[in-house]
Design an enzyme around this catalytic site. Structure first.
Site, PDB file in Angstrom:
ATOM      1  N   ILE A   1       0.825  -1.205   0.000  1.00  0.00           N
ATOM      2  CA  ILE A   1       0.000   0.000   0.000  1.00  0.00           C
ATOM      3  C   ILE A   1       0.858   1.253   0.000  1.00  0.00           C
ATOM      4  CG2 ILE A   1      -1.658   1.329   1.375  1.00  0.00           C
ATOM      5  CD1 ILE A   1      -2.854  -1.368   2.261  1.00  0.00           C
TER       6      ILE A   1
ATOM      7  N   THR B   1      -1.397  -8.006   0.501  1.00  0.00           N
ATOM      8  CA  THR B   1      -0.051  -7.564   0.867  1.00  0.00           C
ATOM      9  C   THR B   1       0.547  -8.594   1.826  1.00  0.00           C
ATOM     10  OG1 THR B   1      -0.683  -6.318   2.843  1.00  0.00           O
ATOM     11  CG2 THR B   1      -0.861  -5.169   0.720  1.00  0.00           C
TER      12      THR B   1
ATOM     13  N   TYR C   1      -0.505  -7.460  17.269  1.00  0.00           N
ATOM     14  CA  TYR C   1      -0.710  -6.633  16.070  1.00  0.00           C
ATOM     15  C   TYR C   1      -1.922  -5.722  16.262  1.00  0.00           C
ATOM     16  CZ  TYR C   1      -1.860  -5.290  11.293  1.00  0.00           C
ATOM     17  OH  TYR C   1      -2.175  -4.562  10.158  1.00  0.00           O
TER      18      TYR C   1
END
Length: 270
Positions: free
Chosen positions: A20, A200, A172
């Site tokens: 991104i 991704t 995360y």
């Protein structure tokens, strides 16, 4: 001495060598912005800039490579210093660089859980140090590339490095909640955006398939546009402004997170 630039708009994109971040840099450069492309090393950033020049014909004068390994806060500090010297007026900072928390609990040399440092603390420090450049003229803004997973998270105030109970998904998600909360910091105008589930390196945390990084980047690049009005602390799910997790809008949480972040980055943010 500031770099010469053919554009009145200057944007720093962290993690701009792939995914991104790379696609955001491409779209912004194609739209006429001068883009400061950050990678873990200057060589990686230079290679990414060369790809844009070779594949889509971006004007080389619009691209400036910078390197800093976000697992080392000293390198983040050096990056901020170099950018501030060369670009005393910065229109946009895109806090995009991120990693998936590893399977095994990992602590950086700075003493922080690695995902919390790379995904949040490094961006907190970078934003604080670049605040003068971002606020030197009206319109400066920060765009935090966050995640819908922030809704599943809680910040472990007494154990932010999750030494007692570690889960890569929880670690995360905590880093993404912290980044989303940070958008409400009153020192700079900032928003957070979930660009959708994209194909991704982070895809395994979300699903088996996703949209292209280029599609996700359109939502990030849109928020960099000075004609798009934003409200400090706003959260976007792709193009739609929605309410973030309740904790992300609480003044007490913002103050508590800033206090924690200041402690963990030491005196570097002063």
């Amino acid at each position: 001495m500031p770099d010469s630039a053919p554009s009145s708009r200057t944007v720093l994109v962290t993690g701009a060598i792939s995914g991104i971040g790379y696609e955001t840099a491409r779209q912004l450069a194609e739209g006429g912005a001068t883009v400061l492309m950050h990678g873990r090393t200057t060589e990686e950033a230079l290679a990414a800039a060369d790809r844009l020049i070779a594949t889509v014909g971006v004007d080389a004068r619009r691209l400036h490579p910078y390197g800093a390994d976000f697992t080392h806060l000293d390198e983040v500090e050096a990056l901020a210093r170099e950018v501030g010297e060369r670009h005393p007026h910065l229109d946009v900072l895109v806090n995009n660089a991120g990693i998936a928390a590893p399977e095994r609990h990992t602590i950086t040399d700075d003493g922080n859980e690695i995902a919390f440092q790379v995904n949040f603390l490094a961006h907190y420090l970078l934003t604080c140090l670049l605040e003068p450049a971002l606020t030197s003229e009206p319109g400066g803004r920060v765009v935090n590339v966050s995640s819908s997973l922030h809704r599943t998270a809680s910040i472990q105030w007494g154990d932010p490095h999750r030494a007692r109970r570690y889960s890569r998904v929880a670690a995360y998600a905590q880093s993404q909640l912290a980044l989303t909360v940070f958008a409400a910091d009153p020192r700079v105008t900032a928003v957070s955006v979930h660009p959708g589930v994209c194909d991704t390196a982070l895809l395994p945390l979300y699903a088996h398939e996703g949209v292209t990084a280029a599609e996700g980047a359109t939502y990030v690049a849109r928020l960099c546009d000075p004609t798009v009005e934003i409200v400090n602390g706003a959260y976007y799910d792709r193009a739609e402004r929605v309410d973030p997790a309740p904790a992300a809008t609480e003044d007490r949480t913002v103050r508590r997170l800033n206090k924690l972040a200041d402690l963990l980055v030491g005196n570097r943010a002063a």
